[in-house]
Design a protein around this motif. Sequence first.
Motif, PDB file in Angstrom:
ATOM      1  N   ASN A 290       0.828  -1.210   0.000  1.00  0.00           N
ATOM      2  CA  ASN A 290       0.000   0.000   0.000  1.00  0.00           C
ATOM      3  C   ASN A 290       0.856   1.252   0.000  1.00  0.00           C
ATOM      4  N   ALA A 291       1.982   1.197   0.722  1.00  0.00           N
ATOM      5  CA  ALA A 291       2.877   2.355   0.761  1.00  0.00           C
ATOM      6  C   ALA A 291       3.479   2.629  -0.613  1.00  0.00           C
ATOM      7  N   VAL A 292       3.908   1.567  -1.305  1.00  0.00           N
ATOM      8  CA  VAL A 292       4.480   1.748  -2.644  1.00  0.00           C
ATOM      9  C   VAL A 292       3.388   2.083  -3.647  1.00  0.00           C
ATOM     10  N   ALA A 293       2.164   1.577  -3.414  1.00  0.00           N
ATOM     11  CA  ALA A 293       1.048   1.907  -4.309  1.00  0.00           C
ATOM     12  C   ALA A 293       0.774   3.409  -4.303  1.00  0.00           C
ATOM     13  N   VAL A 294       1.033   4.063  -3.170  1.00  0.00           N
ATOM     14  CA  VAL A 294       0.903   5.528  -3.121  1.00  0.00           C
ATOM     15  C   VAL A 294       1.783   6.148  -4.197  1.00  0.00           C
ATOM     16  N   ALA A 295       3.027   5.669  -4.275  1.00  0.00           N
ATOM     17  CA  ALA A 295       3.960   6.190  -5.278  1.00  0.00           C
ATOM     18  C   ALA A 295       3.466   5.900  -6.697  1.00  0.00           C
ATOM     19  N   MET A 296       2.928   4.694  -6.912  1.00  0.00           N
ATOM     20  CA  MET A 296       2.444   4.338  -8.253  1.00  0.00           C
ATOM     21  C   MET A 296       1.341   5.286  -8.706  1.00  0.00           C
ATOM     22  N   TYR A 297       0.364   5.503  -7.838  1.00  0.00           N
ATOM     23  CA  TYR A 297      -0.772   6.349  -8.228  1.00  0.00           C
ATOM     24  C   TYR A 297      -0.360   7.804  -8.374  1.00  0.00           C
ATOM     25  N   VAL A 298       0.527   8.260  -7.503  1.00  0.00           N
ATOM     26  CA  VAL A 298       0.979   9.652  -7.585  1.00  0.00           C
ATOM     27  C   VAL A 298       1.797   9.873  -8.856  1.00  0.00           C
TER      28      VAL A 298
END
Length: 1080
Positions: free
Chosen positions: A261-269
């Motif tokens: 979920n933490a890395v998914a933040v980077a993906m979406y941003v």
Amino acid sequence: MSGQKPALRSGSPQSRFQVDLVTEAASAASGDRAEESKGRSRVVGFLDGLGSAMDLGLPPDVSGDTVKSDSVSLHSTGTGHTHISDSHSNTYYMRTFGHNTIDAVPNIDFYRQTAASFGEKLTRPSLSELHDELDKEPFEDGLAHGEELAAAEEAAARAAKEAKGGSVKFGWVKGVLVRCMLNIWGVMLFIRMSWIVGQAGIGLTIAIIMMATVVTTITGLSTSAIATNGFVRGGGAYYLISRSLGPEFGGSIGLIFAFANAVAVAMYVVGFAETVVELLNDVDALMTDELNDIRIVGTLTVILLLGISVAGMEWEAKAQIVLLVILLAAIANFFIGTFIPMRSKEPKGFFGYNTAILVENLGPDFREDESFFSVFAIFFPAATGILAGANISGDLSDPQSAIPKGTLLAIVITGVTYVAVAISTGASIVRDATGDHNDTVSDTVNCTDAACTLGYDFSICKEGGCQYGLMNDFQVMSLVSGFGPLITAGIFSATLSSALASLVSAPKVFQALCKDNIYPGLHVFAKGYGKNNEPLRGYVLTFCIGLAFILIAELNIIAPIISNFFLASYALINFSVFHASLANSPGWRPSFKYYNKWVSLAGAVLCCVVMFVINWWAALVTLLIVLALYVYVSYKKPDVNWGSSTQALIYNQALTHCLHLTGVEDHVKNFRPQCLVLTGYPNSRPALLHLVHSFTKNFGLMVCGHVRTVSRRPTFKELSQDHARCQRWLHKKSIKAFYTPVFSDNLRHGAQVLLQATGLGRLKPNTLVMGFKNNWSDGDMRDVELYVNIIHDAFDLQYGVVILRLQEGLDVSHIQGQDELLSSHEKPPLKEVVVSVSLAKDSDSDTCPSKTTSNQSSPLILRETKSPLSLTDQRLLETSQQFKKRQGKGTIDVWWLFDDGGLTLLIPYLLTNKKKWGDCRIRVFIGGKINRIDHDRRVMATLLSRFRIDFSDINVLGDINTKPKKHNKLSFKELIEPYRLKEDDMEQEAAERLKAQEPWRITDNELELFKAKTNRQIRLNELLKEHSSTAKLIVMSMPLARKGTVSSALYMCWLETLSKDLPRLLLVRGNHQSVLTFYS
């Protein structure tokens, strides 16, 4: 306390089911509310209307007519719990059903594990309070067996109590439905859906959507089942999996799910930043270059999102609503645009709904090495996000209702939306278009595709180079829409909402994981702040991880791993439901009934298949990480007990196998010594414990029997705490044994209970192991009588008997530092001081307290004096640890004098198979005749070889019947002198009376009758000293004494004479049933 007699307050006669209150003074009636405000008592009125019914946990439809009474008086225990008052405690008591009793009626608050709805946990009267004598002080025991609150849960309860009245809780729409839809509707909907339709066609695209929906729907059903099987706290997927499958799976998934979920933040941003940079590039407004602009925009965006998250869940929820409105407007904008065809858009491939286009786009047209599974792999991440609501389960007002409704409805709505978009794009847009108004159909060109029927010739696109149409233009939905910029706003909304949901989910899941202390080093992130217990430290950590990946801006490799992390979580949620259903535990009774264990298993398998379809190497990496974390948590063995389905299944399997064993007859080939060891407390006789463990570990059953003969019988709570401490000590020392205490008037009666009742089915002891009573001659001979009778009882019950003798003794419980398992009421009267355990690392200390948490020190009773150990005690301590060490090279001397079925030979063989005794060789000693020594040796060698038992030497004792030395005979005479009856020196009647009173007395007739046997014991001791004085261990056939014929004193004198002044000696006598065979 007032000295007035309590006055009975009359109750309302409206119902025969009443609970009346007895007050302590006349002012108590008016002071009830004041008492409640002080936290001392709580008065719950049954007649206060709907509010009171809800306070007691009754459903809203239960009216005052159904449950009527005056009031129920409860009082606080001062420990955060609340007790129903005891009738003899000079406070309050209740009248239940019109009778004076403290027996409580059913109440939901008795079953809570944390604070009740009004801030305190209620506890029903304990069994001791109801059953014990009135003058006996009842102990406080408010929690059901196995329901001790962990430190984390107590902290959560305190936090909930502090935050009461100010925390923000969400319903199923705002908390689950909105979040799930925003997370599922991602960038794929706007910039990849049209391309997927172009590649796979409408038919296969719908199949792809349905396949993904099947996986998410099954997972949604499984999530709903787990979420409705009891109260759900914060932690989302981690909480659901850990409470179902245990800390091993939960801990591994929780960590990678939070990280994903933490890395998914980077993906979406980064997805958002790329779209912004494209817009800047179109108007030549780049700040530096594209890559650095993505980093700058991404950093600013994630800082803004962090600010929204830290501001609180309410602000985050408001932001989600705004983003949802924009997203819905963008989707509606697209569908409206499909009904408004424009001539200007036709050269770019959009013609409005047309049958010819629909038919042409029904089938697939895979290009550029794409296939069904590669397209499916690209689409599937668009279907993830179904756990967005469950991840904030701690912030939901009713997780059990909200998670099923919100998650399943979100899956249906988003699935229908994806199908509708696929059909709309496939029915109105051609696959290829040039964008040139001049590419119209001419008479010279022979074309048959849908564009030709509409007047355009895009055949040149077959050679490549076209920029429009489903296959070529990722922004084709903007072209179709009624207002193009709104689609861009939709892309922004989809990326930012998904990023925001991930930014909130990761810290919440991580905080729940840290609270459970699965990974001790991460406990610092468990702290929450504010009325909502916000994980601010988790937010900062998630921000740092997200920012790091934003700055790297290389997410093509990490993206499939993240998708696989999510899929691994889905797989384990499905497996949790299957596992819980398979375990058939009575505690598995979810209120959500629309699930099936086989469907859940299929869902778990599908998730694993999809993992490998998306990216096989990422799937392998995911499985390896999960396995590594699982092994780590299994090795660390966190001190938690959540009643997982793993425990239930282990019980089921153990029960099934035990029952199966009962239907199978014992066979000599499968014989194994199953030992009942009379150790007392497990750490009281370490040498006995370690030696028996050496030949039962991973081989046979070992039960540490403890006969407790105390004047005051302890309470059940004290018993259970003692039992838990002893079992935990065995576990800590890696000794595979069970601890079984019994209470009895004397040692023999307790041993009889253990001999007859210990075990289950075939898992029942067949060998009794005891220590030799070294001090028998110094104590009360009645104790010797009991000791010898235990041996007789064991033989009566067809047990084998093993007795260990060490010259220094076995019992070390009197030595300071060795008594931490002993209860204070069983210890000798010493000057006592309560201390915390702080002993040397080599001591047998066990710092586990009575509760399940192990990070506290247990108050123990130790001697106040710190005098150094005596030389005798030092030797005793050293001797007690000798069987823990590797024995080195030497011999185990087996004196197999009498055939007891082979147990005397089997135990040494089992010992030599263990690493500690592996360097020792077996020497066998047998009795024989002087003129047949060679013959007897060959016969024994043949027997041992057929038994397949290695030996280094066989010694035939031809002089075993030689008369013992005179001085040894004199020593024996001196030994028995105090115990002789000497009937010749008194009247016959007096002699008979003395014998009846002291049955251990040795008669002259008895001495004469067993003179030969006595001489044999003396002679055997001489031979043992001669041949086995340097042996590592002597295993010898134990002499038998005929019950009722040989007195206890004479038998103990035989054992004493046989075993004195020798190395470590094991006296063994089997039950004369074969335990060895040479048949296959």
